[in-house]
Design a protein around this motif. Structure first.
Motif, PDB file in Angstrom:
ATOM      1  N   LYS A   1       0.825  -1.213   0.000  1.00  0.00           N
ATOM      2  CA  LYS A   1       0.000   0.000   0.000  1.00  0.00           C
ATOM      3  C   LYS A   1       0.858   1.261   0.000  1.00  0.00           C
ATOM      4  O   LYS A   1       0.722   2.144   0.850  1.00  0.00           O
ATOM      5  CB  LYS A   1      -0.948  -0.001   1.200  1.00  0.00           C
ATOM      6  CG  LYS A   1      -2.069  -1.021   1.078  1.00  0.00           C
ATOM      7  CD  LYS A   1      -3.041  -0.919   2.262  1.00  0.00           C
ATOM      8  CE  LYS A   1      -4.208  -1.871   2.124  1.00  0.00           C
ATOM      9  NZ  LYS A   1      -5.156  -1.752   3.268  1.00  0.00           N
ATOM     10  N   PHE A   2       1.748   1.338  -0.971  1.00  0.00           N
ATOM     11  CA  PHE A   2       2.633   2.490  -1.116  1.00  0.00           C
ATOM     12  C   PHE A   2       2.714   2.862  -2.587  1.00  0.00           C
ATOM     13  O   PHE A   2       2.591   1.995  -3.467  1.00  0.00           O
ATOM     14  CB  PHE A   2       4.026   2.167  -0.565  1.00  0.00           C
ATOM     15  CG  PHE A   2       4.032   1.802   0.900  1.00  0.00           C
ATOM     16  CD1 PHE A   2       4.073   2.794   1.866  1.00  0.00           C
ATOM     17  CD2 PHE A   2       3.982   0.468   1.298  1.00  0.00           C
ATOM     18  CE1 PHE A   2       4.068   2.456   3.218  1.00  0.00           C
ATOM     19  CE2 PHE A   2       3.975   0.134   2.635  1.00  0.00           C
ATOM     20  CZ  PHE A   2       4.013   1.128   3.608  1.00  0.00           C
ATOM     21  N   PRO A   3       2.918   4.151  -2.906  1.00  0.00           N
ATOM     22  CA  PRO A   3       2.928   4.606  -4.301  1.00  0.00           C
ATOM     23  C   PRO A   3       3.977   3.941  -5.191  1.00  0.00           C
ATOM     24  O   PRO A   3       3.837   3.924  -6.403  1.00  0.00           O
ATOM     25  CB  PRO A   3       3.205   6.115  -4.182  1.00  0.00           C
ATOM     26  CG  PRO A   3       2.755   6.473  -2.812  1.00  0.00           C
ATOM     27  CD  PRO A   3       3.053   5.288  -1.969  1.00  0.00           C
ATOM     28  N   ASP A   4       5.034   3.403  -4.584  1.00  0.00           N
ATOM     29  CA  ASP A   4       6.078   2.768  -5.380  1.00  0.00           C
ATOM     30  C   ASP A   4       5.929   1.244  -5.451  1.00  0.00           C
ATOM     31  O   ASP A   4       6.751   0.566  -6.058  1.00  0.00           O
ATOM     32  CB  ASP A   4       7.468   3.115  -4.840  1.00  0.00           C
ATOM     33  CG  ASP A   4       7.684   2.632  -3.417  1.00  0.00           C
ATOM     34  OD1 ASP A   4       6.682   2.419  -2.697  1.00  0.00           O
ATOM     35  OD2 ASP A   4       8.849   2.461  -3.017  1.00  0.00           O
ATOM     36  N   LYS A   5       4.834   0.717  -4.854  1.00  0.00           N
ATOM     37  CA  LYS A   5       4.666  -0.735  -4.806  1.00  0.00           C
ATOM     38  C   LYS A   5       3.300  -1.232  -5.260  1.00  0.00           C
ATOM     39  O   LYS A   5       3.171  -2.386  -5.674  1.00  0.00           O
ATOM     40  CB  LYS A   5       4.914  -1.241  -3.374  1.00  0.00           C
ATOM     41  CG  LYS A   5       6.338  -1.067  -2.879  1.00  0.00           C
ATOM     42  CD  LYS A   5       6.496  -1.632  -1.467  1.00  0.00           C
ATOM     43  CE  LYS A   5       7.935  -1.509  -0.987  1.00  0.00           C
ATOM     44  NZ  LYS A   5       8.094  -2.060   0.392  1.00  0.00           N
ATOM     45  N   ILE A   6       2.267  -0.401  -5.168  1.00  0.00           N
ATOM     46  CA  ILE A   6       0.897  -0.881  -5.297  1.00  0.00           C
ATOM     47  C   ILE A   6       0.618  -1.590  -6.629  1.00  0.00           C
ATOM     48  O   ILE A   6      -0.083  -2.600  -6.651  1.00  0.00           O
ATOM     49  CB  ILE A   6      -0.110   0.278  -5.075  1.00  0.00           C
ATOM     50  CG1 ILE A   6      -1.543  -0.261  -5.039  1.00  0.00           C
ATOM     51  CG2 ILE A   6       0.061   1.370  -6.113  1.00  0.00           C
ATOM     52  CD1 ILE A   6      -1.801  -1.270  -3.938  1.00  0.00           C
ATOM     53  N   GLY A   7       1.172  -1.118  -7.732  1.00  0.00           N
ATOM     54  CA  GLY A   7       0.908  -1.779  -9.014  1.00  0.00           C
ATOM     55  C   GLY A   7       1.410  -3.216  -9.038  1.00  0.00           C
ATOM     56  O   GLY A   7       0.755  -4.104  -9.615  1.00  0.00           O
ATOM     57  N   SER A   8       2.519  -3.442  -8.398  1.00  0.00           N
ATOM     58  CA  SER A   8       3.139  -4.766  -8.419  1.00  0.00           C
ATOM     59  C   SER A   8       2.485  -5.753  -7.467  1.00  0.00           C
ATOM     60  O   SER A   8       2.870  -6.930  -7.430  1.00  0.00           O
ATOM     61  CB  SER A   8       4.637  -4.648  -8.087  1.00  0.00           C
ATOM     62  OG  SER A   8       5.313  -3.925  -9.101  1.00  0.00           O
ATOM     63  N   VAL A   9       1.466  -5.319  -6.720  1.00  0.00           N
ATOM     64  CA  VAL A   9       0.765  -6.236  -5.831  1.00  0.00           C
ATOM     65  C   VAL A   9       0.093  -7.359  -6.613  1.00  0.00           C
ATOM     66  O   VAL A   9      -0.161  -8.445  -6.076  1.00  0.00           O
ATOM     67  CB  VAL A   9      -0.283  -5.476  -4.973  1.00  0.00           C
ATOM     68  CG1 VAL A   9      -1.488  -5.073  -5.818  1.00  0.00           C
ATOM     69  CG2 VAL A   9      -0.722  -6.322  -3.781  1.00  0.00           C
TER      70      VAL A   9
ATOM     71  N   PRO B   1      -2.102   6.643 -11.501  1.00  0.00           N
ATOM     72  CA  PRO B   1      -2.449   6.407 -12.910  1.00  0.00           C
ATOM     73  C   PRO B   1      -1.889   5.080 -13.415  1.00  0.00           C
ATOM     74  O   PRO B   1      -0.746   4.715 -13.106  1.00  0.00           O
ATOM     75  CB  PRO B   1      -1.796   7.593 -13.633  1.00  0.00           C
ATOM     76  CG  PRO B   1      -1.674   8.662 -12.585  1.00  0.00           C
ATOM     77  CD  PRO B   1      -1.392   7.920 -11.314  1.00  0.00           C
ATOM     78  N   ALA B   2      -2.684   4.370 -14.185  1.00  0.00           N
ATOM     79  CA  ALA B   2      -2.266   3.074 -14.725  1.00  0.00           C
ATOM     80  C   ALA B   2      -3.131   2.717 -15.914  1.00  0.00           C
ATOM     81  O   ALA B   2      -4.259   3.211 -16.045  1.00  0.00           O
ATOM     82  CB  ALA B   2      -2.376   1.989 -13.654  1.00  0.00           C
TER      83      ALA B   2
ATOM     84  N   ASP C   1       7.376   8.275 -12.144  1.00  0.00           N
ATOM     85  CA  ASP C   1       7.953   7.587 -13.306  1.00  0.00           C
ATOM     86  C   ASP C   1       7.038   6.466 -13.790  1.00  0.00           C
ATOM     87  O   ASP C   1       6.632   5.609 -12.999  1.00  0.00           O
ATOM     88  CB  ASP C   1       9.325   6.993 -12.947  1.00  0.00           C
ATOM     89  CG  ASP C   1      10.319   8.060 -12.522  1.00  0.00           C
ATOM     90  OD1 ASP C   1      10.525   9.006 -13.303  1.00  0.00           O
ATOM     91  OD2 ASP C   1      10.871   7.950 -11.416  1.00  0.00           O
ATOM     92  N   TRP C   2       6.744   6.459 -15.086  1.00  0.00           N
ATOM     93  CA  TRP C   2       5.938   5.390 -15.664  1.00  0.00           C
ATOM     94  C   TRP C   2       6.760   4.106 -15.700  1.00  0.00           C
ATOM     95  O   TRP C   2       7.866   4.080 -16.230  1.00  0.00           O
ATOM     96  CB  TRP C   2       5.472   5.758 -17.069  1.00  0.00           C
ATOM     97  CG  TRP C   2       4.352   6.758 -17.063  1.00  0.00           C
ATOM     98  CD1 TRP C   2       4.461   8.106 -17.186  1.00  0.00           C
ATOM     99  CD2 TRP C   2       2.956   6.475 -16.909  1.00  0.00           C
ATOM    100  NE1 TRP C   2       3.226   8.692 -17.115  1.00  0.00           N
ATOM    101  CE2 TRP C   2       2.277   7.716 -16.950  1.00  0.00           C
ATOM    102  CE3 TRP C   2       2.217   5.301 -16.742  1.00  0.00           C
ATOM    103  CZ2 TRP C   2       0.881   7.801 -16.833  1.00  0.00           C
ATOM    104  CZ3 TRP C   2       0.837   5.397 -16.629  1.00  0.00           C
ATOM    105  CH2 TRP C   2       0.184   6.634 -16.671  1.00  0.00           C
TER     106      TRP C   2
END
Length: 216
Positions: A34-42, A99-100, A119-120
């Motif tokens: 639950k962090f901006p640098d990790k959430i996508g990779s969950v 954004p994603a 960074d995208w």
């Protein structure tokens, strides 16, 4: 979320997930992600890559998800392949205001998300940025190729210089003399070098027969 510009917000509020799914995502995301640098990779920890569901039904079969809506929760429960993993990763990021969007690659679906809000990042990747394009149904600004997303992001890092470069581009278009067009566009690209439209218009101006070669 509140620090995003209008263009970035497009890839949050334009989520394929319903509001109820996004609420589920916020409640059920693994705490360590639950962090901006990790959430996508969950997605890699919450969606199992499965060619067949637990009843042996192929992912290519319409019955893989038992005829139910393919929500984020149901993807988490049943599993899936590249499309499901990328849809889940995009939705989880969007649920936290990041954004994603899914991107297509040859025979594969990946996704990109604005990691850490700056960074995208190309995730669930096989073929790299050069072989990635915005997925069908995703709005894009300049061109469908995925590298144009970080380029637009870079162009808008400084909103004032981006707006000024756009004003100069519009002004340049009002001149019939290609010499003036080229001079204005050249200055604009110095102000905002990541504005792709400037370079596109400059190429057109350079190709005009009226342009003097000594100013190139």
């Amino acid at each position: 979320f509140y620090t995003l510009n209008a263009w970035q917000m497009r890839y949050v509020v334009g989520s394929w997930a319903e509001d109820e799914e996004l609420m589920w995502a916020r409640s059920n995301a693994l705490e360590e992600y639950k962090f901006p640098d990790k959430i996508g990779s969950v997605t890699h920890s919450m969606v199992e890559y499965k060619l067949y569901n637990d009843d042996g039904i192929s992912v290519q079969d319409s019955g893989y998800y038992y005829g139910k809506p393919v929500t984020l929760e149901w993807i988490h429960t049943i599993g899936g392949v590249c499309g499901a993993i990328s849809k889940f990763g995009s939705g989880m990021a969007q649920a936290f205001g990041i954004p994603a969007l899914p991107v297509g690659q040859p025979g594969h679906c990946a996704f990109i998300w604005l990691k850490n809000g700056t960074d995208w990042y190309l995730d669930n990747d096989i073929s790299g940025w050069g072989e990635s394009t915005a997925h069908t149904g995703i709005q894009y600004t300049w061109k469908i190729q995925a590298p144009f997303f970080p380029m637009m992001n870079a162009a808008q890092i400084n909103p004032d210089t981006y707006r000024l470069s756009e004003k100069m581009r519009i002004l340049a278009g009002s001149f019939s003399d290609s010499r003036f067009k080229l001079l204005i566009l050249e200055d604009a690209t110095t102000i905002c070098p990541h504005n792709y439209d400037l370079w596109f218009d400059m190429r057109s101006a350079v190709s005009e027969k009226t342009v003097r070669r000594d100013i190139l």
